[in-house]
Design an enzyme around this catalytic site. Structure first.
Site, PDB file in Angstrom:
ATOM      1  N   GLU A  10       8.543 -14.892 -10.045  1.00 20.26           N
ATOM      2  CA  GLU A  10       7.728 -13.713  -9.741  1.00 20.26           C
ATOM      3  C   GLU A  10       7.259 -12.956 -10.966  1.00 20.26           C
ATOM      4  O   GLU A  10       6.166 -12.402 -10.932  1.00 20.26           O
ATOM      5  CB  GLU A  10       8.387 -12.788  -8.713  1.00 20.26           C
ATOM      6  CG  GLU A  10       9.745 -12.316  -9.041  1.00 20.26           C
ATOM      7  CD  GLU A  10      10.367 -11.463  -7.930  1.00 20.26           C
ATOM      8  OE1 GLU A  10       9.674 -10.983  -7.040  1.00 20.26           O
ATOM      9  OE2 GLU A  10      11.591 -11.274  -7.996  1.00 20.26           O
TER      10      GLU A  10
ATOM     11  N   GLU B 103      18.376 -16.823  -6.774  1.00 22.46           N
ATOM     12  CA  GLU B 103      17.906 -15.499  -7.180  1.00 22.46           C
ATOM     13  C   GLU B 103      17.360 -15.547  -8.615  1.00 22.46           C
ATOM     14  O   GLU B 103      16.326 -14.958  -8.914  1.00 22.46           O
ATOM     15  CB  GLU B 103      19.064 -14.484  -7.036  1.00 22.46           C
ATOM     16  CG  GLU B 103      18.803 -13.107  -7.592  1.00 22.46           C
ATOM     17  CD  GLU B 103      17.640 -12.363  -6.941  1.00 22.46           C
ATOM     18  OE1 GLU B 103      17.041 -12.868  -5.985  1.00 22.46           O
ATOM     19  OE2 GLU B 103      17.298 -11.273  -7.445  1.00 22.46           O
TER      20      GLU B 103
ATOM     21  N   TRP C 198      -2.755  -2.763  -1.728  1.00 22.35           N
ATOM     22  CA  TRP C 198      -2.446  -4.188  -1.851  1.00 22.35           C
ATOM     23  C   TRP C 198      -3.350  -4.845  -0.830  1.00 22.35           C
ATOM     24  O   TRP C 198      -3.185  -4.658   0.383  1.00 22.35           O
ATOM     25  CB  TRP C 198      -0.978  -4.455  -1.538  1.00 22.35           C
ATOM     26  CG  TRP C 198      -0.584  -5.879  -1.816  1.00 22.35           C
ATOM     27  CD1 TRP C 198      -0.142  -6.383  -3.004  1.00 22.35           C
ATOM     28  CD2 TRP C 198      -0.599  -6.982  -0.903  1.00 22.35           C
ATOM     29  NE1 TRP C 198       0.113  -7.736  -2.884  1.00 22.35           N
ATOM     30  CE2 TRP C 198      -0.159  -8.127  -1.608  1.00 22.35           C
ATOM     31  CE3 TRP C 198      -0.940  -7.131   0.434  1.00 22.35           C
ATOM     32  CZ2 TRP C 198      -0.050  -9.383  -1.022  1.00 22.35           C
ATOM     33  CZ3 TRP C 198      -0.834  -8.381   1.026  1.00 22.35           C
ATOM     34  CH2 TRP C 198      -0.395  -9.500   0.298  1.00 22.35           C
TER      35      TRP C 198
ATOM     36  N   CYS D 188       0.846  -1.187   0.000  1.00 21.72           N
ATOM     37  CA  CYS D 188       0.000   0.000   0.000  1.00 21.72           C
ATOM     38  C   CYS D 188       0.883   1.240   0.000  1.00 21.72           C
ATOM     39  O   CYS D 188       1.858   1.324   0.727  1.00 21.72           O
ATOM     40  CB  CYS D 188      -0.950   0.085   1.183  1.00 21.72           C
ATOM     41  SG  CYS D 188      -2.092  -1.287   1.264  1.00 21.72           S
TER      42      CYS D 188
ATOM     43  N   LYS E  86      13.410 -14.715  -9.790  1.00 16.64           N
ATOM     44  CA  LYS E  86      12.985 -13.760 -10.831  1.00 16.64           C
ATOM     45  C   LYS E  86      11.975 -14.415 -11.763  1.00 16.64           C
ATOM     46  O   LYS E  86      10.981 -13.815 -12.140  1.00 16.64           O
ATOM     47  CB  LYS E  86      14.180 -13.279 -11.677  1.00 16.64           C
ATOM     48  CG  LYS E  86      15.244 -12.443 -11.009  1.00 16.64           C
ATOM     49  CD  LYS E  86      14.767 -11.158 -10.419  1.00 16.64           C
ATOM     50  CE  LYS E  86      14.323 -11.352  -9.012  1.00 16.64           C
ATOM     51  NZ  LYS E  86      14.756 -10.490  -7.981  1.00 16.64           N
TER      52      LYS E  86
ATOM     53  N   ARG F  42       3.912  -0.332  -4.772  1.00 16.68           N
ATOM     54  CA  ARG F  42       3.631  -0.866  -3.431  1.00 16.68           C
ATOM     55  C   ARG F  42       2.294  -1.594  -3.362  1.00 16.68           C
ATOM     56  O   ARG F  42       1.963  -2.194  -2.341  1.00 16.68           O
ATOM     57  CB  ARG F  42       3.619   0.282  -2.414  1.00 16.68           C
ATOM     58  CG  ARG F  42       4.925   1.038  -2.347  1.00 16.68           C
ATOM     59  CD  ARG F  42       4.796   2.221  -1.424  1.00 16.68           C
ATOM     60  NE  ARG F  42       4.726   1.788  -0.051  1.00 16.68           N
ATOM     61  CZ  ARG F  42       5.741   1.793   0.804  1.00 16.68           C
ATOM     62  NH1 ARG F  42       6.910   2.227   0.413  1.00 16.68           N
ATOM     63  NH2 ARG F  42       5.591   1.378   2.025  1.00 16.68           N
TER      64      ARG F  42
ATOM     65  N   LYS G  51       5.756  -4.174  -3.838  1.00 18.86           N
ATOM     66  CA  LYS G  51       7.188  -3.934  -3.693  1.00 18.86           C
ATOM     67  C   LYS G  51       7.652  -4.023  -2.239  1.00 18.86           C
ATOM     68  O   LYS G  51       8.636  -4.682  -1.937  1.00 18.86           O
ATOM     69  CB  LYS G  51       7.511  -2.560  -4.283  1.00 18.86           C
ATOM     70  CG  LYS G  51       8.990  -2.215  -4.273  1.00 18.86           C
ATOM     71  CD  LYS G  51       9.743  -3.012  -5.311  1.00 18.86           C
ATOM     72  CE  LYS G  51      11.215  -2.699  -5.335  1.00 18.86           C
ATOM     73  NZ  LYS G  51      11.970  -3.801  -5.961  1.00 18.86           N
TER      74      LYS G  51
ATOM     75  N   ASN H 181      -2.070   2.392   5.835  1.00 15.76           N
ATOM     76  CA  ASN H 181      -1.137   1.339   5.434  1.00 15.76           C
ATOM     77  C   ASN H 181      -0.795   0.562   6.704  1.00 15.76           C
ATOM     78  O   ASN H 181      -0.417   1.167   7.702  1.00 15.76           O
ATOM     79  CB  ASN H 181       0.107   1.997   4.822  1.00 15.76           C
ATOM     80  CG  ASN H 181       1.251   1.023   4.597  1.00 15.76           C
ATOM     81  OD1 ASN H 181       2.399   1.432   4.604  1.00 15.76           O
ATOM     82  ND2 ASN H 181       0.971  -0.236   4.402  1.00 15.76           N
ATOM     83  N   GLY H 182      -0.978  -0.759   6.659  1.00 19.39           N
ATOM     84  CA  GLY H 182      -0.689  -1.570   7.845  1.00 19.39           C
ATOM     85  C   GLY H 182      -1.817  -2.548   8.085  1.00 19.39           C
ATOM     86  O   GLY H 182      -2.658  -2.779   7.220  1.00 19.39           O
TER      87      GLY H 182
HETATM   88  C1  F6R Z   1      12.271 -10.164  -5.209  1.00 24.68           C
HETATM   89  C2  F6R Z   1      11.997  -9.100  -4.270  1.00 24.68           C
HETATM   90  C3  F6R Z   1      11.708  -9.469  -2.861  1.00 24.68           C
HETATM   91  C4  F6R Z   1      12.435  -8.507  -1.901  1.00 24.68           C
HETATM   92  C5  F6R Z   1      12.015  -8.789  -0.458  1.00 24.68           C
HETATM   93  C6  F6R Z   1      12.740  -7.897   0.525  1.00 24.68           C
HETATM   94  O1  F6R Z   1      12.534  -9.674  -6.476  1.00 24.68           O
HETATM   95  O2  F6R Z   1      11.987  -7.949  -4.603  1.00 24.68           O
HETATM   96  O3  F6R Z   1      12.045 -10.796  -2.599  1.00 24.68           O
HETATM   97  O4  F6R Z   1      13.804  -8.671  -2.065  1.00 24.68           O
HETATM   98  O5  F6R Z   1      10.636  -8.592  -0.317  1.00 24.68           O
HETATM   99  O6  F6R Z   1      12.466  -6.557   0.289  1.00 24.68           O
HETATM  100  P1  F6R Z   1      13.384  -5.420   0.903  1.00 24.68           P
HETATM  101  O7  F6R Z   1      14.723  -5.556   0.285  1.00 24.68           O
HETATM  102  O8  F6R Z   1      12.708  -4.126   0.565  1.00 24.68           O
HETATM  103  O9  F6R Z   1      13.431  -5.677   2.383  1.00 24.68           O
END
Ligand code: F6R
Length: 638
Positions: free
Chosen positions: A515, A508, A78, A2, A512, A30, A633, A104-105
């Site tokens: 997702e 990793e 979201w 969100c 990718k 987000r 995100k 948000n929360g």
């Molecule tokens: C994958 C991705 C997620 C983030 C994870 C942590 O492409 O983006 O797996 O890496 O949600 O997010 P941050 O780094 O913001 O704590």
């Protein structure tokens, strides 16, 4: 998860609408299940909401009559509580339509609060946890038993002052009755020149403009208008007018000089800048992200420095264990870092998914150094992990991309990754800059603890300094990868194999693909193959293998054997190998080349073709590369 935006102007105009919509566009990563705005003109409040992407709300507003407003709030959702419907979209309004709220929360005691409100005759229009709050706030403002805040809300028209104080009082009252996490922005038709906000364990920043002010989940919401931001701390309240920001502590006292900071994100770094997708742009920004993360790290004596260290060196010398916590891509960056840090510093390093960490009762003492890796700096699982670690006396170093974020504020030291804003939901440049930052941290610890001499550290840094050009070289050869992705477009499952630092890269790469392409993919340690995963290999199964440098034969030869093993069982093999290493060529359908580099640094190169592969495959499949389904995100709830 969100995104929320707020704006207060000095005179009524379309500015609030424009600022809020532009801010939502920047925060859409987000959440993108629905979006909505509330705009407050001289004496009334107008709410507009639409299901789906922000574009639907923009279309709606283009055809609506929108009165000039003094303030506005907006939300991109979201969904947590309740499906993505217009009724569940934010802002939520009070029964009399005077108040609008975005959130948000997660409110954990929403069910009990909802029942109580129903008993008092309140009719709820949505399934959300947020809606209960707007009713509680509206009732608290009108309730003579709930004291108005007694301080002065700066910059507000005198005739609105009482309402603004009542709004701050109501926020404090309601915050004391809810369990969970929240950032709340509240507007009222009776005080159009103020937005009142509160936060607990969810992000909120205020941007300072000229004759206007901004609020946002993060600085991207307003980075095109101002680069000066005010940090809003845990359990603080804020009343924002066009000319002033009044920050109020949990006990009701005004914070005289709230901490401000300059945002170093150039606003053009948050646009696509001609690229078809943010992901593609961000993949290509990696040479700069790594270079910027490495820049200016040596002081006049040639010693390596971090950004903010509040841990004395003698404490760092007593550290007997490190634990790296993070989620998803950040955790894989930590897994790469472990190989380097253990090798350079001779400290045992554990890497733990942040959400698992505190539940297994980890052995953490004052001699444990916890490293929290997070692009957003707002991942709730990681925040909870560092809080747990600090409660046990551990010191925490944050490796974050967002200055002023919760994780950076709650840590004892901060090492910023200078990747610039990452908008695509799938992380790419964050990964390479996180790995780089962790290398810097490892070398810094080796320096402080005396494991390496200054000249040795400079030598490691010098070699690291070559990586941006080498990444560029890999990017320049990206067409081979794109072709491979087009060939594999109908794959329904892809296996990734790597050994040593190649193992986290394999995971990793698989992440990718999952997702953004919605293809089942797994990354395995190549050595594990014969312990089970090889049973998955069948005629035509795509397998992507990361081959270590031939200069490390003990790693290299075993992986080349693995390639032969899967090939013998019918796999279609795609190999990432060093330039000049042709040992796997005869067993590989496609080979991507990366330049020779020290083994520990290789992930900064080998991950790049895997990113391009996923990005191209999603594009060929016609999928939304930047905003894949079901994801957001920043995962700001547990
Ligand atoms: C994958 C991705 C997620 C983030 C994870 C942590 O492409 O983006 O797996 O890496 O949600 O997010 P941050 O780094 O913001 O704590």
């Amino acid at each position: 998860m969100c995104g929320i935006v707020g704006h207060v102007a000095s005179t009524p105009s379309q500015r609030s609408r424009e600022v809020v919509l532009a801010g939502l566009a920047r925060l859409e990563y987000r959440g993108y299940d629905s979006a909505g705005v509330a705009l407050v003109d001289a004496d009334s409040l107008h709410v507009h909401k639409a299901v789906g992407k922000l574009a639907n709300l923009v279309d709606l507003l283009d055809t609506a009559e929108v009165a000039p407003a003094l303030s506005g709030i907006g939300h991109t959702r979201w969904a947590t509580h309740g499906r993505p419907t217009t009724a569940n979209a934010h802002p939520h309004t009070s029964m009399d339509g005077r108040f609008a709220l975005v959130h948000n929360g997660i409110i954990e005691n929403a069910d009990a609060l909802r029942e109580k409100l129903r008993g008092e005759g309140v009719v709820l229009a949505s399934e959300t946890d947020t809606e209960v709050l707007v009713h509680m706030l509206a009732r608290a403002v009108d309730d003579p038993q709930v004291p108005a805040w007694e301080g002065d809300v700066a910059g507000i028209a005198p005739q609105h002052h009482d309402t603004a104080r009542a709004m701050v009082g109501a926020m404090r009252h309601v915050a004391g009755r809810i369990d969970g996490t929240f950032t709340l922005l509240l507007v009222c038709a009776d005080a159009p020149d103020v937005v009142v906000a509160a936060r607990r364990s969810s992000p909120l920043v205020v941007g300072l403009g000229q004759g206007e002010n901004f609020l946002g989940s993060d600085v991207l919401a307003f980075v095109e208008h101002t680069s000066t931001a005010v940090e809003i701390g845990q359990d603080q309240f804020v009343a924002v007018t066009a000319t002033a920001v009044t920050v109020v502590d949990a006990d009701g006292s005004v914070i005289a000089s709230p901490k401000t900071y300059e945002v170093d994100f150039a606003s053009d770094r948050a646009t696509k800048d001609g690229w078809p997708t943010f992901m593609e742009k961000e993949i290509h920004e990696q040479p700069r992200g790594v270079a910027d993360t490495l820049a200016d790290r040596l002081d006049s004596l040639g010693h390596l420095t971090l950004d903010e260290v509040r841990i004395p060196e003698h404490v760092l010398r007593t550290i007997d264990k490190m634990v790296i916590v993070g989620c998803g891509t950040a955790s894989y960056a930590g897994q790469v870092a472990r190989y380097a840090i253990e090798h350079w510093c001779r400290i045992p390093v554990e890497v733990e998914l942040a959400h698992e960490f505190r539940y297994r009762d980890p052995v953490v003492t004052e001699k444990t150094l916890v490293v929290a890796i997070s692009q957003s700096g707002e991942t709730m699982d990681t925040i909870m992990a560092i809080r747990h670690a600090r409660e046990q006396g551990a010191k925490v170093v944050a490796v974050v991309n967002t200055p002023g974020s919760t994780i950076s504020r709650e840590s004892d030291a901060v090492l910023l990754t200078h990747a610039g804003p990452e908008i695509a939901v799938a992380s790419t440049k964050a990964f390479t800059s996180q790995v780089t930052a962790c290398f810097i941290l490892g070398l810094y610890l080796a320096q402080v603890r005396g494991n390496k001499y200054v000249d040795e550290i400079q030598d490691y840094l010098e070699k690291l300094g070559k990586l941006p050009d080498q990444i560029q070289h890999v990017l320049d050869g990206g067409e081979t990868v794109r072709q491979a992705a087009r060939v594999m477009k109908d794959a329904t499952s892809v296996i990734y194999l790597g050994r040593h630092v190649g193992f986290p890269v394999a995971m990793e790469g698989a992440l990718k693909l999952k997702e953004i392409c919605y293809i089942h993919a797994e990354g395995f340690a190549a050595g594990e193959l014969k312990h089970g995963p090889i049973a998955l290999i069948d005629e035509g199964q795509p397998v992507i293998i990361i081959v270590p440098t031939p200069r490390r034969p003990e790693l290299h030869n075993k992986v080349v054997s693995n390639i032969q093993e899967v090939r013998a069982r019918g796999a279609r093999t795609i190999v990432v190998a060093e330039e000049g290493d042709s040992s796997a060529d005869e067993f590989a359908e496609i080979v991507f080349r990366v330049p020779p580099t020290p083994t520990l640094y290789a992930p900064l190169l080998t991950v790049v073709p895997l990113q391009i592969f996923a990005c191209e495959l999603a594009t060929v499949k016609g999928l939304d590369v930047d905003q894949p389904r079901n994801l957001a995100k920043s995962v700001t709830v547990e």
